[in-house]
Design a protein around this motif. Structure first.
Motif, PDB file in Angstrom:
ATOM      1  N   GLY A 162     -12.852  17.411   3.435  1.00 18.21           N
ATOM      2  CA  GLY A 162     -12.685  16.045   3.911  1.00 18.21           C
ATOM      3  C   GLY A 162     -11.928  15.133   2.976  1.00 18.21           C
ATOM      4  N   ASP A 163     -11.652  15.598   1.757  1.00 19.55           N
ATOM      5  CA  ASP A 163     -10.859  14.796   0.826  1.00 19.55           C
ATOM      6  C   ASP A 163      -9.422  14.679   1.333  1.00 19.55           C
ATOM      7  OD1 ASP A 163     -13.050  14.533  -0.800  1.00 19.55           O
ATOM      8  OD2 ASP A 163     -12.397  16.041  -2.274  1.00 19.55           O
ATOM      9  N   PHE A 164      -8.730  13.676   0.839  1.00 25.85           N
ATOM     10  CA  PHE A 164      -7.360  13.440   1.279  1.00 25.85           C
ATOM     11  C   PHE A 164      -6.380  14.404   0.618  1.00 25.85           C
ATOM     12  CE2 PHE A 164      -9.528   9.470   2.116  1.00 25.85           C
ATOM     13  CZ  PHE A 164      -9.030   9.102   3.351  1.00 25.85           C
ATOM     14  N   ASN A 165      -5.498  14.961   1.418  1.00 27.84           N
ATOM     15  CA  ASN A 165      -4.429  15.815   0.932  1.00 27.84           C
ATOM     16  C   ASN A 165      -3.210  14.973   0.551  1.00 27.84           C
ATOM     17  OD1 ASN A 165      -4.597  18.616   0.611  1.00 27.84           O
ATOM     18  ND2 ASN A 165      -4.647  18.960   2.828  1.00 27.84           N
ATOM     19  N   HIS A 166      -2.341  15.526  -0.262  1.00 25.89           N
ATOM     20  CA  HIS A 166      -1.032  14.919  -0.505  1.00 25.89           C
ATOM     21  C   HIS A 166      -0.291  14.910   0.820  1.00 25.89           C
ATOM     22  CE1 HIS A 166       2.430  13.639  -2.739  1.00 25.89           C
ATOM     23  NE2 HIS A 166       3.145  14.704  -2.384  1.00 25.89           N
ATOM     24  N   PHE A 167       0.128  13.750   1.275  1.00 28.41           N
ATOM     25  CA  PHE A 167       0.711  13.612   2.611  1.00 28.41           C
ATOM     26  C   PHE A 167       1.696  12.432   2.594  1.00 28.41           C
ATOM     27  CE2 PHE A 167       0.561  12.038   7.051  1.00 28.41           C
ATOM     28  CZ  PHE A 167       0.891  13.202   7.733  1.00 28.41           C
ATOM     29  N   SER A 224      -5.673 -12.640  12.620  1.00 29.84           N
ATOM     30  CA  SER A 224      -4.402 -13.275  12.270  1.00 29.84           C
ATOM     31  C   SER A 224      -3.676 -12.431  11.223  1.00 29.84           C
ATOM     32  CB  SER A 224      -4.643 -14.679  11.714  1.00 29.84           C
ATOM     33  OG  SER A 224      -5.187 -15.519  12.726  1.00 29.84           O
ATOM     34  N   ILE A 225      -2.384 -12.262  11.437  1.00 32.52           N
ATOM     35  CA  ILE A 225      -1.540 -11.485  10.528  1.00 32.52           C
ATOM     36  C   ILE A 225      -0.392 -12.367  10.069  1.00 32.52           C
ATOM     37  CG2 ILE A 225       0.094  -9.549  10.409  1.00 32.52           C
ATOM     38  CD1 ILE A 225      -1.730  -8.090  12.427  1.00 32.52           C
ATOM     39  N   ASN A 226      -0.195 -12.468   8.764  1.00 34.13           N
ATOM     40  CA  ASN A 226       0.892 -13.310   8.264  1.00 34.13           C
ATOM     41  C   ASN A 226       1.864 -12.559   7.354  1.00 34.13           C
ATOM     42  OD1 ASN A 226      -0.569 -13.067   5.908  1.00 34.13           O
ATOM     43  ND2 ASN A 226      -1.384 -15.143   5.967  1.00 34.13           N
ATOM     44  N   ARG A 227       1.735 -11.232   7.313  1.00 38.50           N
ATOM     45  CA  ARG A 227       2.693 -10.448   6.526  1.00 38.50           C
ATOM     46  C   ARG A 227       2.809  -9.039   7.101  1.00 38.50           C
ATOM     47  NH1 ARG A 227       3.980 -10.040   0.156  1.00 38.50           N
ATOM     48  NH2 ARG A 227       4.760  -7.903   0.092  1.00 38.50           N
ATOM     49  N   VAL A 228       4.045  -8.581   7.212  1.00 35.85           N
ATOM     50  CA  VAL A 228       4.333  -7.219   7.653  1.00 35.85           C
ATOM     51  C   VAL A 228       5.250  -6.588   6.610  1.00 35.85           C
ATOM     52  CG1 VAL A 228       5.368  -5.782   9.449  1.00 35.85           C
ATOM     53  CG2 VAL A 228       4.106  -7.859  10.087  1.00 35.85           C
ATOM     54  N   ASP A 229       4.912  -5.381   6.161  1.00 37.55           N
ATOM     55  CA  ASP A 229       5.640  -4.720   5.083  1.00 37.55           C
ATOM     56  C   ASP A 229       6.203  -3.369   5.500  1.00 37.55           C
ATOM     57  OD1 ASP A 229       5.423  -6.088   2.300  1.00 37.55           O
ATOM     58  OD2 ASP A 229       3.395  -6.274   3.103  1.00 37.55           O
ATOM     59  N   TYR A 230       7.331  -3.021   4.897  1.00 44.17           N
ATOM     60  CA  TYR A 230       7.796  -1.638   4.887  1.00 44.17           C
ATOM     61  C   TYR A 230       7.082  -0.982   3.718  1.00 44.17           C
ATOM     62  CZ  TYR A 230      10.727   2.316   3.563  1.00 44.17           C
ATOM     63  OH  TYR A 230      11.164   3.566   3.190  1.00 44.17           O
ATOM     64  N   THR A 231       6.298   0.059   3.988  1.00 47.60           N
ATOM     65  CA  THR A 231       5.461   0.663   2.959  1.00 47.60           C
ATOM     66  C   THR A 231       5.747   2.151   2.792  1.00 47.60           C
ATOM     67  OG1 THR A 231       3.635   1.277   4.455  1.00 47.60           O
ATOM     68  CG2 THR A 231       3.614  -0.964   3.535  1.00 47.60           C
ATOM     69  N   VAL A 232       5.325   2.660   1.641  1.00 48.02           N
ATOM     70  CA  VAL A 232       5.382   4.092   1.362  1.00 48.02           C
ATOM     71  C   VAL A 232       3.975   4.548   0.984  1.00 48.02           C
ATOM     72  CG1 VAL A 232       7.797   4.137   0.680  1.00 48.02           C
ATOM     73  CG2 VAL A 232       6.054   3.615  -1.030  1.00 48.02           C
ATOM     74  N   PHE A 233       3.705   5.839   1.153  1.00 52.66           N
ATOM     75  CA  PHE A 233       2.383   6.354   0.833  1.00 52.66           C
ATOM     76  C   PHE A 233       2.465   7.795   0.344  1.00 52.66           C
ATOM     77  CE2 PHE A 233       3.192   6.678   5.399  1.00 52.66           C
ATOM     78  CZ  PHE A 233       2.949   8.016   5.682  1.00 52.66           C
ATOM     79  N   ASP A 234       1.504   8.148  -0.502  1.00 54.28           N
ATOM     80  CA  ASP A 234       1.367   9.531  -0.971  1.00 54.28           C
ATOM     81  C   ASP A 234       0.293  10.269  -0.183  1.00 54.28           C
ATOM     82  OD1 ASP A 234       3.298   9.358  -3.036  1.00 54.28           O
ATOM     83  OD2 ASP A 234       1.853   8.326  -4.307  1.00 54.28           O
ATOM     84  N   ASP A 235      -0.647   9.495   0.357  1.00 51.51           N
ATOM     85  CA  ASP A 235      -1.712  10.011   1.217  1.00 51.51           C
ATOM     86  C   ASP A 235      -2.246   8.828   2.009  1.00 51.51           C
ATOM     87  OD1 ASP A 235      -3.450   8.600  -0.529  1.00 51.51           O
ATOM     88  OD2 ASP A 235      -3.717  10.381  -1.781  1.00 51.51           O
TER      89      ASP A 235
END
Length: 221
Positions: free
Chosen positions: A13-18, A196-207
């Motif tokens: 159940g741990d997170f894999n590199h993804f 309410s949402i006041n910010r939208v980002d282009y993001t990167v992730f490792d998992d």
């Protein structure tokens, strides 16, 4: 399509590199949202089959605005039409940063309406026409400039993930879980009717534990 659940997590159940990239509204700084996430995850922890879930870390609570690419899902319909299927994901992320210079979007003042508790997420929809039109505009901009248009582009279900179901539930488990979801849906509609949402980002992730705004990643280098 690749079974992403199988590659996002290890057997325990741990997170894999993804690794990958995406456009999101991070919500872990929204106190009202986080209070409800804690209520929901507390109820999940009481389930006798909680071992079939991996709960979303607090620092990963977000609403996806439009999906981009995952390194482990290199099928043409889930990739950019402008990029080679073999291009390293870090180079993909840098390319998108050049193609999507408008991010981060701040002071957007988008308003989402909560509709129900799903199996793994809070289901939401635009609360007004202004929000619906703006989200559609952002999604079309990203799709055009990044060359990405998934099969569900026109009927994407906005949501906030609170956990990931890694294994199928039995009929008995489904029956119990349905009662829990009904209870949580009532709580959601009462305590968190809108977000309410006041910010939208282009993001990167490792998992799946963190969706880092690309501008923050670059500033740390």
């Amino acid at each position: 399509m690749v079974n992403l659940t199988k590659v996002k997590f290890k057997e325990n159940g741990d997170f894999n590199h993804f690794p990958g990239n995406t456009i999101v509204a991070n919500l872990y700084g929204n106190e009202e949202v986080m209070k409800l996430v804690e209520i929901i995850q507390t109820e999940y922890r009481k389930l006798p089959f909680i071992d079939k879930f991996t709960l979303t870390p607090q620092g990963s609570i977000h609403m996806t605005v439009i999906e981009l690419l995952c390194d482990r899902n290199r099928l043409s319909e889930y990739w950019s039409k402008d990029l080679s299927l073999e291009l390293p994901i870090d180079e993909v992320s840098d390319y998108f940063a050049e193609k999507l210079p408008i991010f981060p979007l701040t002071d957007e003042k988008l308003v989402m309406r909560t509709t129900a508790m799903g199996s793994q997420n809070i289901l939401v929809e635009p609360a007004d026409t202004k929000t619906a039109d703006r989200l559609a505009e952002i999604r079309e901009y990203v799709s055009e400039h990044a060359g990405v248009r998934f099969p569900n582009h026109d009927n994407y279900q906005f949501h906030i993930s609170v956990g990931y179901l890694r294994e199928n539930l039995t009929e008995e488990e489904e029956a119990l879980f349905s009662e829990v979801k009904e209870k949580l849906s009532r709580i959601l509609l009462e305590k968190l009717p809108t977000i309410s949402i006041n910010r939208v980002d282009y993001t990167v992730f490792d998992d799946m534990t963190r969706f880092t705004p690309y501008v923050e990643k670059i500033n740390k280098i």
